[in-house]
Design an enzyme around this catalytic site. Structure first.
Site, short mmCIF file in Angstrom:
data_model
loop_
_atom_site.label_atom_id
_atom_site.label_comp_id
_atom_site.label_asym_id
_atom_site.label_seq_id
_atom_site.Cartn_x
_atom_site.Cartn_y
_atom_site.Cartn_z
N TYR A 157 67.16 37.65 26.26
CA TYR A 157 67.56 38.39 27.36
C TYR A 157 67.02 39.76 27.24
O TYR A 157 67.22 40.52 26.42
CB TYR A 157 68.95 38.54 26.87
N LEU A 193 80.98 30.43 37.19
CA LEU A 193 81.39 30.85 38.30
C LEU A 193 80.30 30.43 39.39
O LEU A 193 80.02 30.99 40.47
CB LEU A 193 81.60 32.40 38.52
N GLY A 227 77.91 33.05 40.40
CA GLY A 227 78.19 34.15 41.24
C GLY A 227 78.78 33.63 42.42
O GLY A 227 79.53 34.25 43.17
#
Length: 322
Positions: free
Chosen positions: A53, A206, A209
């Protein structure tokens, strides 16, 4: 925040995890600190990162916040290895040498002598599985990793690794993309995880997004969809099918007097086998919205309606012979 057992292990984690994929790139140090404090104050414990990351900056940033800002012992610290970090002989992959090099690098960046959960980010077909598992065994036996898991494995890969690892370093967790927009793991991964006592930690709960509804009429300038780094990541779920599901989520949220984000997160949080969805946030306000899902239990009728609109096709052999 409610705590759940991680698979068949003795490790208990909050039923929501905090993801750090954007830390060190789209999320700066001040915002990361604010998110971490808000998460822990809400009772969250599971914080997930990875060695790739932001090219290691996410781990460095997280490590800098542990100690003075948030006590190290107050969180369950999880990271990952396998993905290619450098072009050197030990710069990626699931060989014993590459994995142990990655683990040492993660510990150095995180500023700790151990991680609570160390995960294989992907399957490596070029390395014998027993060699890969020997690195997990060493990590656990040395105390540098308390528990181990995997991520993004196919069903047969998860079952193979779990069966071979049982006697050396049991796999207790598995991360997969899982949301109302991506339910593919229900075909084989979820049954395999259940059989082997592995807890699921969904990433992108989600729908990257999209399930928040923010992309229904365009791309907000401050969203990941407008980011040069994450635009393609979000675009993956901007389809006609996704639009129908997002509309159903929005309708449910309106009827419940809450947000689409909360409905979508509550749905995946309480799916069979799920221990804790891992959520990332652009800012603390967005994270606070996710944390509010703790108070919602979806009514059966709404859950069934969302199941129907987002359902995937299954057949032989998943449903058995006819």
């Amino acid at each position: 925040m409610e705590k759940r057992q991680l698979g068949r292990s003795g490790l208990r984690v909050s039923r929501m995890g905090l993801g750090t994929m954007t830390w060190g790139s789209d999320t700066d140090a001040d915002e990361a600190a604010s998110q971490l404090v808000a998460f822990v104050d809400a009772g969250g414990t599971l914080v997930d990162t990875a060695d790739i990351y932001a090219e290691g900056e996410a781990e460095r940033l997280l490590g800098s916040l542990l100690g003075d800002l948030v006590p190290r012992d107050d969180i369950v610290l999880a990271t990952k290895a396998v993905a290619r970090r450098t072009e050197g002989p030990f710069g990626g992959g699931a060989s014993r040498g590459a994995l142990l090099s990655a683990l040492e690098g993660s510990l150095r960046r995180l500023g700790t002598d151990h991680v609570d959960l160390w995960q294989l980010h992907a399957w490596d077909a070029c390395v014998p599985i027993d060699e890969t598992l020997s690195a997990l065994e060493y990590a656990v036996n040395s105390g540098k990793a308390r528990y181990v898991g995997v991520s993004n494995y196919a069903g047969w890969q998860l079952a193979t690794a779990a069966a071979r690892a049982a006697a050396v370093a049991p796999i207790v967790a598995a991360q997969f993309e899982y949301s109302l927009l991506e339910r593919g793991i229900e075909r084989e991964v979820v049954p395999a995880a259940g059989h082997h006592g592995i807890g699921l930690l969904p990433w992108a709960p989600l729908g990257r997004g999209v399930l928040t509804g923010k992309y229904r009429t365009g791309t907000p300038a401050d969203s990941r969809g407008a980011s040069s780094v994450f635009a393609g990541y979000v675009e993956h779920h901007r389809t006609d099918r996704a639009a129908r599901i997002v509309q159903a989520v929005a309708t449910a949220a309106e009827g419940l007097g809450t947000s689409p984000l909360v409905v979508a997160l509550a749905w995946v949080r309480d799916r069979p086998g799920v221990v804790a969805p891992v959520v990332g946030a652009r800012d603390t306000g967005q994270l606070t919205g996710s944390l509010s899902a703790e108070a919602l239990n979806l009514p059966t009728a709404i859950r069934s309606a969302l199941d129907d609109v987002s359902g995937i096709e299954t057949g032989y052999p998943e449903r058995g012979p006819h």
